[in-house]
Design an enzyme around this catalytic site. Sequence first.
Site, short mmCIF file in Angstrom:
data_model
loop_
_atom_site.label_atom_id
_atom_site.label_comp_id
_atom_site.label_asym_id
_atom_site.label_seq_id
_atom_site.Cartn_x
_atom_site.Cartn_y
_atom_site.Cartn_z
N THR A 152 6.06 -13.37 -3.23
CA THR A 152 7.31 -12.67 -3.00
C THR A 152 8.21 -13.62 -2.19
OG1 THR A 152 8.31 -10.56 -2.36
CG2 THR A 152 6.59 -11.45 -0.87
N ASP A 191 -1.18 -4.52 -1.20
CA ASP A 191 -1.89 -3.29 -1.59
C ASP A 191 -3.26 -3.17 -0.93
OD1 ASP A 191 0.21 -2.74 -3.39
OD2 ASP A 191 -0.72 -4.03 -4.89
N ARG A 199 2.08 -0.43 -12.38
CA ARG A 199 1.35 -1.43 -13.18
C ARG A 199 -0.13 -1.46 -12.78
NH1 ARG A 199 4.54 -6.86 -12.00
NH2 ARG A 199 4.71 -5.87 -9.97
N LYS A 205 -2.56 -1.00 3.87
CA LYS A 205 -1.94 -1.09 5.20
C LYS A 205 -1.34 0.25 5.62
CE LYS A 205 0.72 -4.38 3.64
NZ LYS A 205 0.09 -4.68 2.36
N GLY A 206 -0.79 0.96 4.62
CA GLY A 206 -0.12 2.23 4.92
C GLY A 206 -1.02 3.20 5.65
N LYS A 207 -2.23 3.34 5.17
CA LYS A 207 -3.15 4.29 5.81
C LYS A 207 -3.46 3.84 7.24
CE LYS A 207 -7.81 5.89 6.18
NZ LYS A 207 -9.07 6.32 5.66
N ASP A 251 -15.68 2.69 -0.11
CA ASP A 251 -16.30 3.71 -0.97
C ASP A 251 -16.15 3.40 -2.47
OD1 ASP A 251 -13.53 4.30 -0.06
OD2 ASP A 251 -13.63 5.77 -1.69
N GLN A 265 3.50 -6.36 1.62
CA GLN A 265 2.81 -7.32 0.76
C GLN A 265 1.63 -7.95 1.51
OE1 GLN A 265 6.61 -7.93 0.74
NE2 GLN A 265 6.50 -6.16 -0.56
N GLY A 287 5.23 -0.22 -1.48
CA GLY A 287 5.08 1.21 -1.76
C GLY A 287 3.92 1.77 -0.98
N HIS A 288 4.16 2.87 -0.32
CA HIS A 288 3.10 3.52 0.45
C HIS A 288 3.09 5.00 0.10
CE1 HIS A 288 1.73 5.18 4.57
NE2 HIS A 288 0.80 5.29 3.67
N THR A 289 2.00 5.42 -0.53
CA THR A 289 1.92 6.81 -0.97
C THR A 289 1.50 7.69 0.20
OG1 THR A 289 1.22 5.97 -3.10
CG2 THR A 289 0.85 8.31 -2.71
N THR A 310 8.63 -7.08 -9.10
CA THR A 310 8.79 -5.63 -9.18
C THR A 310 10.16 -5.26 -9.75
OG1 THR A 310 9.60 -5.59 -6.92
CG2 THR A 310 7.24 -5.24 -7.21
#
Length: 436
Positions: free
Chosen positions: A234, A12, A298, A15-17, A328, A219, A39-41, A128
């Site tokens: 994991t 978390d 969670r 990394k996605g961004k 930020d 992860q 999970g990547h929003t 998970t």
Amino acid sequence: MNIAVLGAQWGDEGKGKIVDLLTPHFGVVARYQGGHNAGHTVYVNGKKFVLHLIPSGILHAGVRCVIGNGVVVDPQALFAEIDELAALGIEVGDRLLISEKAHLILPYHRELDVLSEARRGERKIGTTSRGIGPAYEDKIGRRGIRVCDLVDTQALADEVRENVHARNQIIRDTKMDWRAVYEQLLAQGERMRRWTGDVSLALDQAMRAGHRILIEGAQGTMLDIDHGTYPYVTSSNASIGGACTGLGIPPRAVHGVLGVAKAYTTRVGEGPLPTELTGEMGERLRESGQEYGASTGRPRRCGWYDAVAVRYAVRVNGIDALALTKLDVLDGLERVDICTGYAVGDRTLTEFPADLNTVGPCTPIYESWPGWSSPTKGVTRFEQLPTEARRYIARLEEVSGVPMAVVSTGSDRGETIIREDTLAGRWFPQGSVRLA
Ligand code: IMP
């Protein structure tokens, strides 16, 4: 130049961004381990959407996305993602390639995951519940079922029958019918076929044709099965070694490693987190950082930046530079702490210990730095950061051992500082990362 982007903490890290930002420089984005536990929003046409398995590179026209043999694939989760993308007007088409050697997550893996957690009781991992661990167990136990096995053969029938039989021995109150599982697998194999192939060969051909590969980890290093806080990890190699084994590429194909670290630390699930803040400050970080799991919702445990852990990740992965995210979130704090070592009895540790009996009782040794009152949110040039924030980053660089090549100051792509004077400048020449 092929670059690996991977997590330097407990997952978390954002990394996605970073992957999304860098994707336009690459022809291929390749995932090498994990499964739909990640999970990547992303926001597509203003609609919130979470990608779990398919690299977010799929949102960029012309980019090919690869799911390597090191990933465990739940066909239902895969199809759900493909369908959801289609509903948003994004056709996966022929831009997706799944390794024929990737192992599958089957319905009984999910059940076994939940059961195993219940049996561990107090010692539960906090997984998970996606069946990740049991699927990797079957892989290592040499009874796994791979994507290429999904053809109507006696071998597949035998394997499914034996595996379901074993499952029925463990979960006695609900019997599973192996034929139903078999039939479902054949149907799933049929649908999946157009996207499956030889990933190692395809990546080799892509590289020979001059395409750059963005290697995407899921992860983080501290959740790595070998190098993380075992057993609270994991079941795959999230660290750099997994990139080679999980994609079938040689080490020399990885030209640079960009680690991703939050400006503080989070962890979801059980296991040691030396800098965890359980009081008001932890709550403050969780709320301003919106620290809730993208896959499970969670609440994440929050704490100060742990330089011992990040330095360890830098060493294990050969991280060349870090992308520092969520700076930020620390805006407005009076002071920000950095953990530089652990005190255990009368000893000071500066290396992350293997033994959880040592990690458990350790007390973080903190340096306290002044916070900043003017916001960093949305700042795009390093010089425009408040002096204290720059000082904080400079200190993080010293204690982590590598430069902070990217600093993220918000969730939008535009809210990013690319420090072209660092190594990343060589990877992504001046002005070439499109922030808007
Ligand atoms: P599993 O991967 O579901 O077996 O979970 C094992 C541990 O890894 C648990 O502590 C999870 O919370 C954690 N974990 C798995 N995937 C992620 C992720 O994408 N981000 C953060 N933690 C994760």
